[in-house]
Design a protein around this motif. Sequence first.
Motif, PDB file in Angstrom:
ATOM      1  N   GLY A  51      19.878  46.996  70.926  1.00 52.54           N
ATOM      2  CA  GLY A  51      19.078  45.879  71.399  1.00 52.54           C
ATOM      3  C   GLY A  51      19.729  45.251  72.613  1.00 52.54           C
ATOM      4  N   LEU A  52      18.907  44.677  73.489  1.00 50.68           N
ATOM      5  CA  LEU A  52      19.408  44.032  74.697  1.00 50.68           C
ATOM      6  C   LEU A  52      18.505  42.864  75.042  1.00 50.68           C
ATOM      7  CD1 LEU A  52      21.207  43.946  77.272  1.00 50.68           C
ATOM      8  CD2 LEU A  52      19.601  45.561  78.312  1.00 50.68           C
ATOM      9  N   ILE A  53      19.130  41.721  75.290  1.00 51.14           N
ATOM     10  CA  ILE A  53      18.411  40.553  75.784  1.00 51.14           C
ATOM     11  C   ILE A  53      19.071  40.145  77.086  1.00 51.14           C
ATOM     12  CG2 ILE A  53      17.840  38.129  75.398  1.00 51.14           C
ATOM     13  CD1 ILE A  53      17.735  38.661  72.450  1.00 51.14           C
ATOM     14  N   SER A  54      18.270  40.065  78.135  1.00 52.86           N
ATOM     15  CA  SER A  54      18.805  39.710  79.438  1.00 52.86           C
ATOM     16  C   SER A  54      18.825  38.205  79.607  1.00 52.86           C
ATOM     17  CB  SER A  54      17.953  40.344  80.542  1.00 52.86           C
ATOM     18  OG  SER A  54      18.440  39.987  81.815  1.00 52.86           O
ATOM     19  N   GLY A  55      19.900  37.690  80.227  1.00 52.06           N
ATOM     20  CA  GLY A  55      19.972  36.269  80.522  1.00 52.06           C
ATOM     21  C   GLY A  55      18.991  35.896  81.615  1.00 52.06           C
ATOM     22  N   ALA A  56      18.623  34.631  81.688  1.00 50.90           N
ATOM     23  CA  ALA A  56      17.661  34.170  82.679  1.00 50.90           C
ATOM     24  C   ALA A  56      18.263  34.224  84.074  1.00 50.90           C
ATOM     25  CB  ALA A  56      17.222  32.746  82.353  1.00 50.90           C
ATOM     26  N   ASP A  57      17.487  34.739  85.028  1.00 54.64           N
ATOM     27  CA  ASP A  57      17.865  34.727  86.445  1.00 54.64           C
ATOM     28  C   ASP A  57      19.206  35.407  86.706  1.00 54.64           C
ATOM     29  OD1 ASP A  57      15.560  33.288  87.104  1.00 54.64           O
ATOM     30  OD2 ASP A  57      16.529  31.398  86.597  1.00 54.64           O
ATOM     31  N   PHE A  59      21.967  35.397  85.057  1.00 58.03           N
ATOM     32  CA  PHE A  59      23.180  34.711  84.641  1.00 58.03           C
ATOM     33  C   PHE A  59      23.710  35.288  83.335  1.00 58.03           C
ATOM     34  CE2 PHE A  59      21.349  31.425  87.407  1.00 58.03           C
ATOM     35  CZ  PHE A  59      22.449  31.149  88.185  1.00 58.03           C
ATOM     36  N   LEU A  60      25.015  35.114  83.128  1.00 58.29           N
ATOM     37  CA  LEU A  60      25.599  35.458  81.846  1.00 58.29           C
ATOM     38  C   LEU A  60      24.863  34.678  80.766  1.00 58.29           C
ATOM     39  CD1 LEU A  60      28.045  37.188  80.919  1.00 58.29           C
ATOM     40  CD2 LEU A  60      29.340  35.076  80.796  1.00 58.29           C
ATOM     41  N   GLY A  61      24.690  35.271  79.622  1.00 58.60           N
ATOM     42  CA  GLY A  61      23.918  34.635  78.568  1.00 58.60           C
ATOM     43  C   GLY A  61      23.032  35.653  77.876  1.00 58.60           C
ATOM     44  N   GLY A  62      22.963  36.864  78.469  1.00 59.64           N
ATOM     45  CA  GLY A  62      22.297  37.955  77.786  1.00 59.64           C
ATOM     46  C   GLY A  62      23.244  38.568  76.766  1.00 59.64           C
ATOM     47  N   TRP A  63      22.682  39.343  75.851  1.00 60.23           N
ATOM     48  CA  TRP A  63      23.502  39.968  74.805  1.00 60.23           C
ATOM     49  C   TRP A  63      23.126  41.429  74.659  1.00 60.23           C
ATOM     50  CZ3 TRP A  63      27.600  37.917  72.242  1.00 60.23           C
ATOM     51  CH2 TRP A  63      27.813  36.536  72.423  1.00 60.23           C
ATOM     52  N   LEU A  64      24.159  42.247  74.471  1.00 57.15           N
ATOM     53  CA  LEU A  64      24.021  43.685  74.304  1.00 57.15           C
ATOM     54  C   LEU A  64      24.501  44.060  72.908  1.00 57.15           C
ATOM     55  CD1 LEU A  64      23.670  46.595  75.556  1.00 57.15           C
ATOM     56  CD2 LEU A  64      26.084  46.424  76.200  1.00 57.15           C
ATOM     57  N   LEU A  65      23.650  44.747  72.152  1.00 60.32           N
ATOM     58  CA  LEU A  65      24.017  45.247  70.823  1.00 60.32           C
ATOM     59  C   LEU A  65      23.992  46.762  70.864  1.00 60.32           C
ATOM     60  CD1 LEU A  65      24.633  44.648  67.837  1.00 60.32           C
ATOM     61  CD2 LEU A  65      22.175  44.726  67.405  1.00 60.32           C
ATOM     62  N   LEU A  66      25.161  47.384  70.644  1.00 59.84           N
ATOM     63  CA  LEU A  66      25.280  48.833  70.697  1.00 59.84           C
ATOM     64  C   LEU A  66      25.105  49.460  69.321  1.00 59.84           C
ATOM     65  CD1 LEU A  66      28.346  49.185  73.104  1.00 59.84           C
ATOM     66  CD2 LEU A  66      25.924  49.481  73.663  1.00 59.84           C
ATOM     67  N   GLU A  67      24.808  50.749  69.328  1.00 56.84           N
ATOM     68  CA  GLU A  67      24.628  51.476  68.071  1.00 56.84           C
ATOM     69  C   GLU A  67      25.910  51.496  67.243  1.00 56.84           C
ATOM     70  OE1 GLU A  67      22.024  52.527  66.678  1.00 56.84           O
ATOM     71  OE2 GLU A  67      20.494  52.901  68.201  1.00 56.84           O
ATOM     72  N   ASP A  68      27.074  51.377  67.885  1.00 58.28           N
ATOM     73  CA  ASP A  68      28.331  51.400  67.135  1.00 58.28           C
ATOM     74  C   ASP A  68      28.662  50.050  66.491  1.00 58.28           C
ATOM     75  OD1 ASP A  68      29.302  49.792  69.177  1.00 58.28           O
ATOM     76  OD2 ASP A  68      30.742  51.242  69.942  1.00 58.28           O
ATOM     77  N   GLY A  69      27.796  49.035  66.707  1.00 61.08           N
ATOM     78  CA  GLY A  69      28.003  47.729  66.107  1.00 61.08           C
ATOM     79  C   GLY A  69      28.585  46.688  67.047  1.00 61.08           C
ATOM     80  N   SER A  70      28.965  47.097  68.265  1.00 59.44           N
ATOM     81  CA  SER A  70      29.486  46.140  69.234  1.00 59.44           C
ATOM     82  C   SER A  70      28.401  45.146  69.642  1.00 59.44           C
ATOM     83  CB  SER A  70      29.997  46.859  70.483  1.00 59.44           C
ATOM     84  OG  SER A  70      31.070  47.726  70.185  1.00 59.44           O
ATOM     85  N   GLU A  73      28.449  39.682  75.126  1.00 56.44           N
ATOM     86  CA  GLU A  73      27.718  38.852  76.073  1.00 56.44           C
ATOM     87  C   GLU A  73      27.776  39.516  77.451  1.00 56.44           C
ATOM     88  OE1 GLU A  73      27.281  34.165  77.354  1.00 56.44           O
ATOM     89  OE2 GLU A  73      29.171  34.862  76.499  1.00 56.44           O
ATOM     90  N   VAL A  74      26.619  39.635  78.103  1.00 54.19           N
ATOM     91  CA  VAL A  74      26.539  40.361  79.369  1.00 54.19           C
ATOM     92  C   VAL A  74      25.540  39.694  80.310  1.00 54.19           C
ATOM     93  CG1 VAL A  74      27.019  42.597  78.268  1.00 54.19           C
ATOM     94  CG2 VAL A  74      24.647  41.876  78.612  1.00 54.19           C
ATOM     95  N   PHE A  75      25.591  40.107  81.566  1.00 53.36           N
ATOM     96  CA  PHE A  75      24.387  39.992  82.375  1.00 53.36           C
ATOM     97  C   PHE A  75      24.090  41.363  82.944  1.00 53.36           C
ATOM     98  CE2 PHE A  75      27.327  38.787  85.901  1.00 53.36           C
ATOM     99  CZ  PHE A  75      26.845  39.583  86.914  1.00 53.36           C
ATOM    100  N   VAL A  76      22.811  41.610  83.182  1.00 55.35           N
ATOM    101  CA  VAL A  76      22.340  42.922  83.589  1.00 55.35           C
ATOM    102  C   VAL A  76      22.405  43.048  85.106  1.00 55.35           C
ATOM    103  CG1 VAL A  76      20.370  44.501  83.571  1.00 55.35           C
ATOM    104  CG2 VAL A  76      20.867  43.101  81.562  1.00 55.35           C
ATOM    105  N   GLY A  77      22.943  44.173  85.567  1.00 60.68           N
ATOM    106  CA  GLY A  77      23.078  44.407  86.993  1.00 60.68           C
ATOM    107  C   GLY A  77      21.789  44.872  87.639  1.00 60.68           C
ATOM    108  N   GLU A  78      21.901  45.399  88.856  1.00 59.48           N
ATOM    109  CA  GLU A  78      20.733  45.828  89.612  1.00 59.48           C
ATOM    110  C   GLU A  78      20.409  47.284  89.304  1.00 59.48           C
ATOM    111  OE1 GLU A  78      21.610  45.163  93.687  1.00 59.48           O
ATOM    112  OE2 GLU A  78      21.515  42.973  93.538  1.00 59.48           O
ATOM    113  N   GLY A  79      19.115  47.607  89.383  1.00 59.59           N
ATOM    114  CA  GLY A  79      18.669  48.965  89.142  1.00 59.59           C
ATOM    115  C   GLY A  79      17.186  48.999  88.860  1.00 59.59           C
ATOM    116  N   MET A  80      16.706  50.195  88.492  1.00 56.19           N
ATOM    117  CA  MET A  80      15.281  50.386  88.226  1.00 56.19           C
ATOM    118  C   MET A  80      15.107  51.110  86.899  1.00 56.19           C
ATOM    119  SD  MET A  80      14.017  49.109  91.064  1.00 56.19           S
ATOM    120  CE  MET A  80      12.294  49.630  91.067  1.00 56.19           C
ATOM    121  N   LEU A  81      13.970  50.859  86.242  1.00 62.04           N
ATOM    122  CA  LEU A  81      13.600  51.553  85.025  1.00 62.04           C
ATOM    123  C   LEU A  81      12.137  51.970  85.115  1.00 62.04           C
ATOM    124  CD1 LEU A  81      15.092  49.360  82.132  1.00 62.04           C
ATOM    125  CD2 LEU A  81      15.927  51.588  82.892  1.00 62.04           C
ATOM    126  N   PHE A  82      11.806  53.099  84.456  1.00 65.01           N
ATOM    127  CA  PHE A  82      10.417  53.497  84.330  1.00 65.01           C
ATOM    128  C   PHE A  82       9.861  52.921  83.035  1.00 65.01           C
ATOM    129  CE2 PHE A  82      11.791  56.721  87.335  1.00 65.01           C
ATOM    130  CZ  PHE A  82      10.699  56.811  88.180  1.00 65.01           C
TER     131      PHE A  82
END
Length: 216
Positions: A51-57, A59-70, A73-82
């Motif tokens: 699961g992943l929730i991106s912070g607003a605008d 900013f730090l405040g998003g959260w990343l949940l990995l399959e290994d249980g990690s 707290e993150v913010f998402v960088g630049e890029g593209m998705l289909f």
Amino acid sequence: DGEFPDGVIGVVELHSGDVGFLSGDGEGVVPVVPVVTPWGRADVALNQVKGLISGADGFLGGWLLLEDGSRVEVFVGEGMLFVGEREVELSQLRRFWKPGEEAPQVDDLWADTPEIDDIEAAETSGVWLAGGSQVVGNLGGEVVTLVGATGKTDVEASKIVSLVRDLGSDDGGDRFVVEVEGGGVFKGRLAGGVLEFSSFLGYWRLPAHDVVAYIK
């Protein structure tokens, strides 16, 4: 109807409210999302993300949940998705989750700095950090060097069972209690003020003041 098209990696919700399916590039390549944490950046393949929730605008405040249980707290960088048949910027991403799973909520991922008793009672391993992040992984390097009243002590990293902040110390909380296999206990500050740690997200040099505990 609960059915997902072939090749779907996950479900994406954009800040606009639009929801769509996330797929690869048509050649079996798994999309990668760059994330930045307080301790380093990483390129994370979305097939390793629960699961992943991106912070607003951005900013730090998003959260990343990995399959290994990690949980980090993150913010998402630049890029593209289909998303479906259109390409969208990562800045538009609000949430990502796996098909068949519940969409992540902030309250599910956000956490306070944990209490020591809760950490010691946990059944998972890794490092617990200030702000609520928990990362599955192992100590980096061959030794952890502690600085105490009588000098320095090198403790073999692979033998460490736990490393826990000594809340009863009188030196500003920078001292740790380290237990090793066989029951031996050492106390002291981390030499250099850092703890080396290795995980799926990379090799980090964690500032001692951010480390709450490590459990093997």
